[in-house]
Design an enzyme around this catalytic site. Structure first.
Site, short mmCIF file in Angstrom:
data_model
loop_
_atom_site.label_atom_id
_atom_site.label_comp_id
_atom_site.label_asym_id
_atom_site.label_seq_id
_atom_site.Cartn_x
_atom_site.Cartn_y
_atom_site.Cartn_z
CG ASP A 107 -0.78 -0.67 2.66
OD1 ASP A 107 1.01 -0.21 2.75
OD2 ASP A 107 -1.10 -0.11 3.32
CG ASP A 110 6.18 5.68 6.68
OD1 ASP A 110 6.39 6.91 6.10
OD2 ASP A 110 5.56 4.88 7.84
CB THR A 111 10.71 3.66 7.41
OG1 THR A 111 10.42 2.21 7.88
CG2 THR A 111 10.08 4.50 8.70
CB THR A 114 7.52 -3.27 5.70
OG1 THR A 114 7.18 -2.71 6.52
CG2 THR A 114 6.40 -4.53 5.13
CG LEU A 115 7.32 -2.18 0.46
CD1 LEU A 115 7.45 -1.17 -0.27
CD2 LEU A 115 7.37 -3.54 -0.54
CE LYS A 138 3.55 8.01 4.80
NZ LYS A 138 2.97 7.90 6.62
CG ASP A 166 -3.95 -0.42 9.42
OD1 ASP A 166 -3.43 -0.91 9.03
OD2 ASP A 166 -3.57 -0.96 10.86
#
Ligand code: IMP
Ligand code: MG
Length: 201
Positions: A107, A110-111, A114-115, A138, A166
């Site tokens: 989705d 960000d930092t 995760t990916l 972002k 979420d």
């Protein structure tokens, strides 16, 4: 513009960042980039649960090549719903990815924690290629060196919900993306930390 008068409601003061029409355009745009890049090659889409479910469902219907779907669950143990925690990754059949053209779909980037972690884990299974697609990016929040090969929209440092995203498990079903009011300050947030909880991405 969406707003809500109830003080205790996390959506109070939230504004619409992307409405359903803008989301559809963004998803079509990402789909076109992916179609142009892969052509007729079969693609294995790996959706990062739970956040990517809505985006993935719409995105795969824009794709013209043969598509397989796998999922990976990335959960973070965190003390605050808006802040990243320690990542726990679960994926059933990583062996399926060997020799495949794999597209990791999330989705939001960000930092990058995760990916980059998922990319590393999947790369170990030697896919033919490995690329990343996200709906939102972002860039100002990046802490890890990872970039999206295909992206819908760059957004500023705002916490957003809806269209799969979420806050503490809620609001994934909203058909638009809302930007929440910023937290008052980091000090206030850590003072209100409670017991650690398990949250899924
Ligand atoms: P990263 O590891 O910091 O890049 O964060 C990725 C994950 O954090 C995403 O898959 C989302 O689940 C979650 N996340 C990051 N920013 C937001 C946001 O603004 N709203 C909701 N979830 C977010
Ligand atoms: Mg999440």
């Amino acid at each position: 513009m969406t707003s809500n008068e109830t003080k205790s409601d996390p959506l109070a003061g939230a504004t619409t960042l992307l409405d359903p029409v803008e989301l559809h355009k963004a998803v079509s745009h990402v789909g076109r980039q992916i179609n142009d890049y892969y052509g007729e090659k079969e693609l294995t889409v790996v959706a990062v649960l739970h956040g990517a479910i809505v985006f993935t469902a719409d995105l795969i219907r824009e794709l013209r090549m043969p598509v397989r779907i796998e999922t990976v669950t990335a959960s973070s143990y965190h003390r605050d719903a808006r802040r990243p925690g320690d990542l726990v990754v679960r994926m059933e059949e990583k062996q399926h990815l060997r020799g495949r053209h794999v597209l990791l779909v999330d989705d939001i980037l960000d930092t990058g924690g995760t990916l980059s972690r998922l990319r590393e884990e999947i790369a170990a299974f030697e896919p033919a290629s490995l690329r990343i697609a996200v709906l939102l990016d972002k860039p100002s929040r990046r802490e890890v060196d990872v970039h999206a090969d295909f992206a819908g929209h760059e957004i500023p440092d705002l916490f957003v919900v809806g269209y799969g995203l979420d806050l503490d498990g809620r609001y994934r079903n909203l058909p638009q993306i809302l930007a929440l009011q910023p937290l008052e300050s980091d000090d206030d947030a850590s003072a209100s930390d409670t017991a650690a909880e398990n949250g899924a991405n």
